[in-house]
Design an enzyme around this catalytic site. Sequence first.
Site, PDB file in Angstrom:
ATOM      1  N   CYS A  37       6.972  -2.665   3.892  1.00 52.61           N
ATOM      2  CA  CYS A  37       6.541  -1.361   3.364  1.00 52.61           C
ATOM      3  C   CYS A  37       6.972  -0.213   4.271  1.00 52.61           C
ATOM      4  O   CYS A  37       7.039   0.931   3.834  1.00 52.61           O
ATOM      5  CB  CYS A  37       5.032  -1.344   3.186  1.00 52.61           C
ATOM      6  N   HIS A  90       2.250   5.537   2.847  1.00 52.02           N
ATOM      7  CA  HIS A  90       2.600   4.380   2.024  1.00 52.02           C
ATOM      8  C   HIS A  90       1.527   4.211   0.952  1.00 52.02           C
ATOM      9  O   HIS A  90       0.327   4.251   1.245  1.00 52.02           O
ATOM     10  CB  HIS A  90       2.674   3.145   2.925  1.00 52.02           C
ATOM     11  N   ASN A 150       1.697  -0.563  -5.746  1.00 49.70           N
ATOM     12  CA  ASN A 150       2.263  -0.605  -4.397  1.00 49.70           C
ATOM     13  C   ASN A 150       3.684  -1.159  -4.486  1.00 49.70           C
ATOM     14  O   ASN A 150       3.877  -2.337  -4.780  1.00 49.70           O
ATOM     15  CB  ASN A 150       1.376  -1.496  -3.514  1.00 49.70           C
TER      16      ASN A 150
HETATM   17  C1  COA Z   1      -7.107  -6.738  -1.867  1.00 47.95           C
HETATM   18  C2  COA Z   1      -8.430  -5.998  -1.756  1.00 47.95           C
HETATM   19  C3  COA Z   1      -8.531  -4.944  -2.855  1.00 47.95           C
HETATM   20  C4  COA Z   1      -9.547  -6.988  -1.919  1.00 47.95           C
HETATM   21  O1  COA Z   1     -10.781  -6.308  -1.785  1.00 47.95           O
HETATM   22  P1  COA Z   1     -11.902  -6.892  -0.831  1.00 47.95           P
HETATM   23  O2  COA Z   1     -13.077  -6.033  -0.973  1.00 47.95           O
HETATM   24  O3  COA Z   1     -11.313  -7.051   0.531  1.00 47.95           O
HETATM   25  O4  COA Z   1     -12.128  -8.285  -1.500  1.00 47.95           O
HETATM   26  P2  COA Z   1     -12.653  -9.623  -0.840  1.00 47.95           P
HETATM   27  O5  COA Z   1     -11.484 -10.538  -0.698  1.00 47.95           O
HETATM   28  O6  COA Z   1     -13.462  -9.337   0.398  1.00 47.95           O
HETATM   29  O7  COA Z   1     -13.608 -10.108  -1.938  1.00 47.95           O
HETATM   30  C5  COA Z   1     -14.767  -9.370  -2.319  1.00 47.95           C
HETATM   31  C6  COA Z   1     -15.291  -9.919  -3.620  1.00 47.95           C
HETATM   32  O8  COA Z   1     -14.365  -9.563  -4.667  1.00 47.95           O
HETATM   33  C7  COA Z   1     -13.915 -10.745  -5.326  1.00 47.95           C
HETATM   34  N1  COA Z   1     -12.521 -10.564  -5.685  1.00 47.95           N
HETATM   35  C8  COA Z   1     -11.439 -10.747  -4.902  1.00 47.95           C
HETATM   36  N2  COA Z   1     -10.335 -10.452  -5.595  1.00 47.95           N
HETATM   37  C9  COA Z   1     -10.734 -10.067  -6.809  1.00 47.95           C
HETATM   38  C10 COA Z   1     -10.048  -9.631  -7.953  1.00 47.95           C
HETATM   39  N3  COA Z   1      -8.721  -9.502  -7.991  1.00 47.95           N
HETATM   40  N4  COA Z   1     -10.782  -9.282  -9.031  1.00 47.95           N
HETATM   41  C11 COA Z   1     -12.131  -9.390  -9.030  1.00 47.95           C
HETATM   42  N5  COA Z   1     -12.823  -9.801  -7.959  1.00 47.95           N
HETATM   43  C12 COA Z   1     -12.140 -10.135  -6.864  1.00 47.95           C
HETATM   44  C13 COA Z   1     -14.128 -11.877  -4.338  1.00 47.95           C
HETATM   45  O9  COA Z   1     -14.280 -13.103  -4.988  1.00 47.95           O
HETATM   46  C14 COA Z   1     -15.383 -11.442  -3.635  1.00 47.95           C
HETATM   47  O10 COA Z   1     -16.477 -11.769  -4.442  1.00 47.95           O
HETATM   48  P3  COA Z   1     -17.904 -12.184  -3.786  1.00 47.95           P
HETATM   49  O11 COA Z   1     -18.355 -10.957  -3.033  1.00 47.95           O
HETATM   50  O12 COA Z   1     -18.741 -12.509  -4.968  1.00 47.95           O
HETATM   51  O13 COA Z   1     -17.602 -13.345  -2.894  1.00 47.95           O
HETATM   52  C15 COA Z   1      -8.599  -5.305  -0.384  1.00 47.95           C
HETATM   53  O14 COA Z   1      -8.722  -6.231   0.652  1.00 47.95           O
HETATM   54  C16 COA Z   1      -7.464  -4.410  -0.065  1.00 47.95           C
HETATM   55  O15 COA Z   1      -7.272  -3.401  -0.716  1.00 47.95           O
HETATM   56  N6  COA Z   1      -6.715  -4.747   0.992  1.00 47.95           N
HETATM   57  C17 COA Z   1      -5.549  -4.001   1.387  1.00 47.95           C
HETATM   58  C18 COA Z   1      -4.452  -4.508   0.587  1.00 47.95           C
HETATM   59  C19 COA Z   1      -3.303  -3.616   0.563  1.00 47.95           C
HETATM   60  O16 COA Z   1      -3.375  -2.511   0.124  1.00 47.95           O
HETATM   61  N7  COA Z   1      -2.231  -4.146   1.076  1.00 47.95           N
HETATM   62  C20 COA Z   1      -1.038  -3.495   1.072  1.00 47.95           C
HETATM   63  C21 COA Z   1      -0.692  -3.144   2.444  1.00 47.95           C
HETATM   64  S1  COA Z   1       1.003  -3.082   2.532  1.00 47.95           S
END
Ligand code: COA
Length: 358
Positions: A147, A283, A314
């Site tokens: 990225c 980004h 993204n």
């Molecule tokens: C990917 C992202 C949105 C996930 O969100 P999060 O809050 O970290 O999610 P988690 O993995 O901690 O999971 C939280 C809950 O959501 C659920 N969950 C995870 N992915 C899910 C999805 N796609 N849809 C619905 N629920 C989801 C999990 O099962 C978990 O449920 P629980 O609380 O009942 O156990 C977040 O981590 C994020 O934005 N990260 C940065 C990613 C990014 O932008 N990367 C690019 C950089 S180059």
Amino acid sequence: MAGGGRRHRHSWPAADPPPPGGWRGVTTLKVEQGSAYAGILGVGAYRPARVVPNSEIVDAIDSSDEWVQQRSGIKTRRFADESETVVAMSVSASRDALEAAGIDPRQVDCVIVATVSHLLQTPSAATMVAHELGTDGAAAFDVSAACAGFCHGVAMANDLVRGGSARYVVVIGVERLSDITSRTDRGTAFIFADGAGAVVVGPSETPAIGPVVWGSDGEQYDLIRQKEDWRDAIAADAPEMPHLVMQGNEVFRWASFSMGKVAHQALDRAGVTIDELDCFIPHQANNRITDALARSMKLPAHVKIARDVIDSGNTSAASVPLALERMIRDGDAKSGDVALLIAFGAGLSYAAQVVTLP
Ligand SMILES: CC(C)(COP(=O)(O)OP(=O)(O)OC[C@H]1O[C@@H](n2cnc3c(N)ncnc32)[C@H](O)[C@@H]1OP(=O)(O)O)[C@@H](O)C(=O)NCCC(=O)NCCS
């Protein structure tokens, strides 16, 4: 000299310039200098035709439109079709950028393509892009910095123009992440998308690209990566291409907390205060990361913030130039505005610089 090596008479930094005709017995090479300053002269973009709403994504990952919007800000993204290849999208975005800059392709000395989704190991996409653009055999190579690749390319182009290695450089960020994203991976399927953005970098009468602040943290190499290498996938007779996997929480924390400092360093190195900033173009990873960054930087309310992620997703290396093009097109950014570009991702790698917009 330590280790008993031979002392070079004028190793850097040289104390004295060579006398006319050079030092006796020492061949002095001629060197060239470029323009004192460089700047972005034109911006272009290519967005694939097919718009993909969250409703097309969420069933396969047991998610919902509401969840995706709330966690990422993304409403729609674009996926490329067969004809919208990495090269085709790059050429289209570059033509727009060249036209905006008023530069003929034959004036281009170098083409830099930042991408992680040109799926041919060799040759680079850049040589084909340089050919299809109609350059006169410009130097051409790809950059793999995920990225952050586009901001790496802008930094190199700035130095190439100022160092005299090139007069006009086309820098492209392009991805077809839909090819390497699993439709059933809950952590990535709703995030990654396709597109291309390009700029022309060339001589400028005033400083228009600030010093780059860049770096890497290879200790966190595994946080975003291709799941397995091609050899392992073939050896294991994998049923699908290796796709991207991401430890979203850790990436979120790293980007939100570390990148604010990098942003401030880029401002300091360019001698710009945060109050002088007109546009913030991070980004387009996720709107929540952008919000966290803006808070940690104490970004003043007057600074316009790029939000292209909402309907582009993204697009990794393409995200900063696509967001830049969008801001210019929508009138949120205008010529002469001071903008902070910052990009971060797999590696982990990052790069930031302040630019004055064309
Ligand atoms: C990917 C992202 C949105 C996930 O969100 P999060 O809050 O970290 O999610 P988690 O993995 O901690 O999971 C939280 C809950 O959501 C659920 N969950 C995870 N992915 C899910 C999805 N796609 N849809 C619905 N629920 C989801 C999990 O099962 C978990 O449920 P629980 O609380 O009942 O156990 C977040 O981590 C994020 O934005 N990260 C940065 C990613 C990014 O932008 N990367 C690019 C950089 S180059």
